[in-house]
Write a protein that holds these residues in place. Structure first.
Motif, mmCIF file in Angstrom:
data_model
loop_
_atom_site.group_PDB
_atom_site.id
_atom_site.type_symbol
_atom_site.label_atom_id
_atom_site.label_comp_id
_atom_site.label_asym_id
_atom_site.label_seq_id
_atom_site.Cartn_x
_atom_site.Cartn_y
_atom_site.Cartn_z
ATOM 1 N N UNK A 133 -10.527 10.382 2.098
ATOM 2 C CA UNK A 133 -9.541 9.642 1.330
ATOM 3 C C UNK A 133 -9.551 8.201 1.806
ATOM 4 N N UNK A 134 -9.509 7.273 0.867
ATOM 5 C CA UNK A 134 -9.378 5.850 1.173
ATOM 6 C C UNK A 134 -8.346 5.271 0.232
ATOM 7 N N UNK A 135 -7.534 4.358 0.749
ATOM 8 C CA UNK A 135 -6.548 3.701 -0.098
ATOM 9 C C UNK A 135 -6.203 2.335 0.473
ATOM 10 N N UNK A 136 -5.979 1.376 -0.424
ATOM 11 C CA UNK A 136 -5.500 0.044 -0.065
ATOM 12 C C UNK A 136 -4.352 -0.290 -0.994
ATOM 13 N N UNK A 137 -3.251 -0.717 -0.401
ATOM 14 C CA UNK A 137 -2.054 -1.056 -1.167
ATOM 15 C C UNK A 137 -1.578 -2.430 -0.713
ATOM 16 N N UNK A 138 -1.198 -3.258 -1.675
ATOM 17 C CA UNK A 138 -0.617 -4.561 -1.345
ATOM 18 C C UNK A 138 0.714 -4.708 -2.067
ATOM 19 N N UNK A 139 1.593 -5.468 -1.441
ATOM 20 C CA UNK A 139 2.842 -5.863 -2.089
ATOM 21 C C UNK A 139 2.972 -7.354 -1.863
ATOM 22 N N UNK A 140 3.125 -8.110 -2.965
ATOM 23 C CA UNK A 140 3.277 -9.549 -2.797
ATOM 24 C C UNK A 140 4.741 -9.898 -2.541
#
Length: 167
Positions: A133-140
């Motif tokens: 599993x791979x995941x990237x999450x951003x919140x500006x």
């Protein structure tokens, strides 16, 4: 530096017993001041077959800025899976990073398994014994959350996703 060792821990929930049967050890090396500046050169947690190693830094108790790098190794996930009501086994390795500046943040996770079984035949056919599993999450700073990279790969599944959610 600080070290904490707990032995003979009897949790109220018996499902947690495998995690704490051999006790738990927490080691911290770093600095902390009254203004909330934290330098964690080393944070190690060992409990049963679970080992967490992390390092990071923060300013203003993490409100203005924070960074964390962490590795989680679970040599035998049976006890944790049992807590979730699953009768499985296997090993799990996970790397994670978190960067925060003001209200903006980025989190990344990469996980892989070895000899994984969830105790559910259908899931076993899809995931196999070594899914990843791979995941990237951003919140500006405005609160927009973006999933920029998500992938789940297994024996019978290859799932990719991306998306954005406004606040």
């Amino acid at each position: 530096t600080a070290s904490l060792n707990a032995k003979d821990v009897v949790p109220a929930d018996p499902a947690l017993q495998p995690l704490l049967a051999e006790g738990a050890t927490l080691d911290f090396a770093g600095t902390l001041d009254k203004d909330g500046t934290i330098e964690a050169n080393r944070l190690d947690l060992q409990a049963g077959s679970l080992a967490l190693n992390a390092q990071g830094a923060a300013r203003d108790w993490g409100d203005s800025q924070a960074h964390l790098d962490a590795k989680l190794d679970i040599a035998d996930a049976a006890g944790l899976l049992d807590i979730a009501g699953l009768h499985g086994s296997g090993a799990i390795h996970m790397d994670a990073t978190l960067d925060k500046s003001g209200e903006a943040l980025t989190a990344k996770i990469a996980a892989r398994t070895k000899a994984l079984s969830l105790g559910i035949a259908e899931a076993g056919r899809l995931l196999g014994s070594e899914p990843s599993l791979q995941a990237s999450v951003t919140r500006d700073a405005a609160g927009t959350v973006s999933l920029t990279d998500f992938s789940l790969t297994g024996q019978g599944i290859g799932l990719k996703a991306a998306g954005t959610m406004d606040s």
